[in-house]
Design an enzyme around this catalytic site. Structure first.
Site, PDB file in Angstrom:
ATOM      1  N   ARG A  15      -3.154  42.439  67.711  1.00  0.00           N
ATOM      2  CA  ARG A  15      -4.167  42.375  68.763  1.00  0.00           C
ATOM      3  C   ARG A  15      -3.982  43.460  69.817  1.00  0.00           C
ATOM      4  O   ARG A  15      -4.940  44.017  70.325  1.00  0.00           O
ATOM      5  CB  ARG A  15      -4.108  41.022  69.477  1.00  0.00           C
ATOM      6  CG  ARG A  15      -4.577  39.851  68.642  1.00  0.00           C
ATOM      7  CD  ARG A  15      -4.531  38.594  69.484  1.00  0.00           C
ATOM      8  NE  ARG A  15      -4.613  37.384  68.699  1.00  0.00           N
ATOM      9  CZ  ARG A  15      -4.402  36.180  69.170  1.00  0.00           C
ATOM     10  NH1 ARG A  15      -4.093  36.018  70.442  1.00  0.00           N
ATOM     11  NH2 ARG A  15      -4.495  35.114  68.400  1.00  0.00           N
ATOM     12  N   LYS A  25       7.049  31.450  54.615  1.00  0.00           N
ATOM     13  CA  LYS A  25       7.016  29.998  54.779  1.00  0.00           C
ATOM     14  C   LYS A  25       6.815  29.694  56.262  1.00  0.00           C
ATOM     15  O   LYS A  25       7.081  30.544  57.112  1.00  0.00           O
ATOM     16  CB  LYS A  25       8.303  29.369  54.205  1.00  0.00           C
ATOM     17  CG  LYS A  25       9.605  29.756  54.907  1.00  0.00           C
ATOM     18  CD  LYS A  25      10.040  28.709  55.905  1.00  0.00           C
ATOM     19  CE  LYS A  25      11.373  29.002  56.506  1.00  0.00           C
ATOM     20  NZ  LYS A  25      11.729  28.127  57.611  1.00  0.00           N
ATOM     21  N   ASP A  61      10.655  34.273  50.054  1.00  0.00           N
ATOM     22  CA  ASP A  61      11.783  33.437  50.499  1.00  0.00           C
ATOM     23  C   ASP A  61      12.981  34.352  50.650  1.00  0.00           C
ATOM     24  O   ASP A  61      13.575  34.784  49.667  1.00  0.00           O
ATOM     25  CB  ASP A  61      12.073  32.336  49.472  1.00  0.00           C
ATOM     26  CG  ASP A  61      13.145  31.357  49.947  1.00  0.00           C
ATOM     27  OD1 ASP A  61      13.896  31.709  50.876  1.00  0.00           O
ATOM     28  OD2 ASP A  61      13.228  30.260  49.387  1.00  0.00           O
ATOM     29  N   HIS A  62      13.342  34.681  51.905  1.00  0.00           N
ATOM     30  CA  HIS A  62      14.392  35.681  52.112  1.00  0.00           C
ATOM     31  C   HIS A  62      15.757  35.223  51.600  1.00  0.00           C
ATOM     32  O   HIS A  62      16.617  36.058  51.327  1.00  0.00           O
ATOM     33  CB  HIS A  62      14.486  36.069  53.588  1.00  0.00           C
ATOM     34  CG  HIS A  62      14.972  34.968  54.488  1.00  0.00           C
ATOM     35  ND1 HIS A  62      14.130  34.029  55.053  1.00  0.00           N
ATOM     36  CD2 HIS A  62      16.210  34.659  54.929  1.00  0.00           C
ATOM     37  CE1 HIS A  62      14.836  33.202  55.807  1.00  0.00           C
ATOM     38  NE2 HIS A  62      16.096  33.548  55.748  1.00  0.00           N
ATOM     39  N   LYS A 120      19.179  37.488  48.851  1.00  0.00           N
ATOM     40  CA  LYS A 120      20.625  37.682  48.977  1.00  0.00           C
ATOM     41  C   LYS A 120      21.236  38.056  47.629  1.00  0.00           C
ATOM     42  O   LYS A 120      20.844  37.535  46.586  1.00  0.00           O
ATOM     43  CB  LYS A 120      21.290  36.396  49.490  1.00  0.00           C
ATOM     44  CG  LYS A 120      20.720  35.852  50.794  1.00  0.00           C
ATOM     45  CD  LYS A 120      21.125  36.671  51.979  1.00  0.00           C
ATOM     46  CE  LYS A 120      20.652  36.032  53.276  1.00  0.00           C
ATOM     47  NZ  LYS A 120      20.966  36.875  54.442  1.00  0.00           N
ATOM     48  N   GLU A 161      24.271  26.299  60.280  1.00  0.00           N
ATOM     49  CA  GLU A 161      24.047  27.275  61.341  1.00  0.00           C
ATOM     50  C   GLU A 161      24.884  26.895  62.556  1.00  0.00           C
ATOM     51  O   GLU A 161      24.947  25.726  62.937  1.00  0.00           O
ATOM     52  CB  GLU A 161      22.565  27.317  61.733  1.00  0.00           C
ATOM     53  CG  GLU A 161      21.649  27.888  60.674  1.00  0.00           C
ATOM     54  CD  GLU A 161      21.749  29.398  60.548  1.00  0.00           C
ATOM     55  OE1 GLU A 161      22.410  30.038  61.390  1.00  0.00           O
ATOM     56  OE2 GLU A 161      21.150  29.943  59.606  1.00  0.00           O
ATOM     57  N   ASP A 178      12.124  22.871  57.732  1.00  0.00           N
ATOM     58  CA  ASP A 178      12.462  24.252  58.059  1.00  0.00           C
ATOM     59  C   ASP A 178      13.322  24.901  56.987  1.00  0.00           C
ATOM     60  O   ASP A 178      13.127  26.071  56.649  1.00  0.00           O
ATOM     61  CB  ASP A 178      13.198  24.297  59.405  1.00  0.00           C
ATOM     62  CG  ASP A 178      13.522  25.718  59.842  1.00  0.00           C
ATOM     63  OD1 ASP A 178      12.694  26.628  59.608  1.00  0.00           O
ATOM     64  OD2 ASP A 178      14.608  25.936  60.416  1.00  0.00           O
ATOM     65  N   HIS A 213      13.780  26.568  51.175  1.00  0.00           N
ATOM     66  CA  HIS A 213      14.911  27.396  50.756  1.00  0.00           C
ATOM     67  C   HIS A 213      15.844  26.659  49.798  1.00  0.00           C
ATOM     68  O   HIS A 213      16.205  27.159  48.730  1.00  0.00           O
ATOM     69  CB  HIS A 213      15.738  27.842  51.976  1.00  0.00           C
ATOM     70  CG  HIS A 213      15.000  28.692  52.947  1.00  0.00           C
ATOM     71  ND1 HIS A 213      14.184  29.733  52.572  1.00  0.00           N
ATOM     72  CD2 HIS A 213      14.950  28.666  54.293  1.00  0.00           C
ATOM     73  CE1 HIS A 213      13.674  30.302  53.643  1.00  0.00           C
ATOM     74  NE2 HIS A 213      14.123  29.668  54.700  1.00  0.00           N
ATOM     75  N   LYS A 250      21.842  22.505  62.443  1.00  0.00           N
ATOM     76  CA  LYS A 250      22.079  23.409  63.562  1.00  0.00           C
ATOM     77  C   LYS A 250      23.292  22.939  64.344  1.00  0.00           C
ATOM     78  O   LYS A 250      23.668  21.775  64.314  1.00  0.00           O
ATOM     79  CB  LYS A 250      20.856  23.420  64.491  1.00  0.00           C
ATOM     80  CG  LYS A 250      19.570  23.915  63.846  1.00  0.00           C
ATOM     81  CD  LYS A 250      19.564  25.414  63.716  1.00  0.00           C
ATOM     82  CE  LYS A 250      18.204  25.932  63.277  1.00  0.00           C
ATOM     83  NZ  LYS A 250      18.217  27.402  63.105  1.00  0.00           N
TER      84      LYS A 250
END
Length: 505
Positions: free
Chosen positions: A53, A160, A189-190, A194, A228, A247, A252, A352
């Site tokens: 934008r 995602k 999907d990162h 890997k 994490e 998430d 994943h 987390k």
């Protein structure tokens, strides 16, 4: 030793990035494309068109990206390479729901094709909020920008989440496929970018000693962990609508599960691999509400100590409801009902504010039928483990028993280790290079097909429904800096298992 085949540069094309002024472009996409250029894997005839934008000139946009690459890139910037790279970047300002934006984009692609000889091929990367996926796909289609004719191709990459639940995932898929064909959609999907994730198939199918034991006769159980150390890091509003299960786990982790547990494909063609993943995901046992509550654990982090510093609980994070019942931790036990895995439990956990950042896949093998060395152990009898370290350190560990040197028989666990340093020094990467390259060459192996997404949501739906009907009453139930709520430990202990961690092994 035979040399590896040298990968060929992708065909000429333009990469159009929607949301080009955002973080993902600066932190991942641009560094990945620059790295591919340094590896000579980008086509010589290539261009980048940013869409957002904000009103920016081409020069200002280039300057912003150049500064970001210097700060966030994974390798030093070569001035000569950047000069060539920079000259192929342009900017198209506009709202994604405005047809005029797509008229300007069509003009930009036509100009790019003439100037940079991109042959009319294009990848559209939708680095935007999921609410805009269907809108952009519709507008691209209406503008004729997704039409494949005269040998040219057009592909769309989306991030995602692919829906919020089964119904919304099916609605999104219907919207996307009304605008383009399934083979044009690349759901990225990162995690699958890997190196160790990609190595799973090679390790399993390229080594004859492992495939014969990759089944219920020899495997006791399997664990997948995505931990994490950080909290929600300013993503409170997103987490309030998603939670840890949506998430990380439903997408994943379920896709990693499909990769490690699927049947061997008939070939390495993308469709052959994705066919087997779908079969595996459809084999996940559909749980009853009672089983869903019994075999799952939810958690939410409270205050605690991380790296010697006090950190706030989830409910104290910005943009989070002070009475939130959203989970920041999830642990589940799954069963796969097919001949290979019947009776083998699969345990998944993600959270987390855990003690450290790690992603791992652990196979625990069954113990020998007769323990001949039970009285000669230097440590408690330990089974064989095979551990795939996905991040942050990528590698593979095989834990076996061996005799300690000396005149008597005394055994202990030892590790056979592999890490990527054995291949020599490697340039750090973002994890997106392989995925972007695969999209440009048309290899869909690591991308999710619509029926894969559907099957994953079908497996997840009974759990989410049971949780929705039984809100938690004990949140927060684990302190930051710990390995999650106590019931997650009991989920394993009642099966005489424990979660694998480096500290215990």
């Amino acid at each position: 030793m035979d040399a590896c085949p040298i990968p060929q540069a992708a065909e000429p094309c333009a990469l159009v990035i929607f949301g080009a002024s955002g973080d993902l472009t600066k932190r991942k996409l641009l560094p990945s494309l620059y790295n591919l250029a340094s590896y000579h894997l980008l086509p010589a005839d290539f261009s980048i068109i940013g869409v957002a934008r904000r009103p920016l000139s081409d020069d200002v946009f280039r300057e912003q990206l150049g500064k970001a690459l210097g700060e966030l890139g994974t390798q030093p910037v070569d001035p000569n390479l950047w000069t060539r790279f920079r000259g192929r970047i342009s900017y198209c300002a506009g709202d994604v729901d405005n047809p005029e934006t797509y008229d300007k984009l069509k003009q930009a692609l036509t100009a790019s094709e003439k100037q940079f000889k991109t042959s009319g091929n294009a990848v559209f990367y939708l680095s935007v909020q999921p609410d805009f996926f269907a809108t952009i796909a519709k507008r691209l289609s209406e503008a004729g920008l997704l039409t494949e004719e005269g040998g040219r191709w057009r592909r769309v990459i989306i991030e995602k989440p692919f829906g919020h639940d089964l119904a919304s995932a099916r609605t999104l898929n219907s919207q996307l496929t009304s605008a383009m064909k399934e083979h044009q959609i690349y759901r990225i999907d990162h995690y699958l970018g890997k190196e160790t994730a990609q190595n799973l198939l090679v390790f399993r199918l390229g080594n004859a000693i492992f495939e014969p034991i990759w089944n219920r006769r020899y495997v006791d159980h399997v664990q997948l962990t995505v931990a994490e150390k950080i909290g929600v890091e300013g993503r409170g509003a997103f987490y309030e609508s998603a939670g840890a299960f949506r998430d990380v786990m439903q997408n994943h982790m379920f896709m990693l599960l499909a990769l490690i547990a699927m049947e061997p494909p008939t070939s390495l063609e993308g469709e052959a691999i994705r066919n087997e993943k779908v079969k595996l995901l459809r084999s996940i046992r559909q749980t009853t509400p009672e089983e869903a509550l019994m075999n799952t654990v939810r958690g939410q982090y409270g205050e605690g100590m991380v790296d010697g510093k006090k950190v706030p609980g989830y409910r104290q994070e910005p943009n989070v409801d002070p009475n939130s019942t959203v989970e920041t931790f999830a642990a589940i036990k799954l069963r796969i009902e097919n001949w290979r895995w019947a009776g083998v439990p699969f345990y998944l956990r993600s959270g987390k504010r855990l003690p450290r950042r790690t992603t791992s896949i652990v196979f625990r093998f069954k113990t020998p039928p007769l323990s001949l060395f039970a009285t000669n152990e230097a440590d408690p009898i330990a089974p064989n483990y095979l551990i795939f370290h996905i991040q942050p350190d990528e590698g593979i560990t095989l834990q076996v028993r061996a005799k300690i040197p000396g005149p008597t028989i005394c055994t202990r666990s030892v590790r056979l280790e592999f890490d990527y340093n054995q291949f020599g020094d490697r340039q750090p990467t973002t994890g997106y290079e392989k995925l972007l390259y695969d999209c440009m060459v048309g290899d869909s192996s690591l991308f999710h097909r619509s029926d894969m997404v559907d099957a994953a949501w079908q497996a997840a739906s009974p759990i989410l429904e049971a949780w929705n009907n039984n809100p938690p009453t004990d949140f927060p139930n684990y302190a930051s800096g710990t390995w999650g709520p106590e019931p997650a430990m009991r989920l394993m202990e009642r099966d005489n298992h424990h979660w694998w961690t480096e500290e215990k092994h």
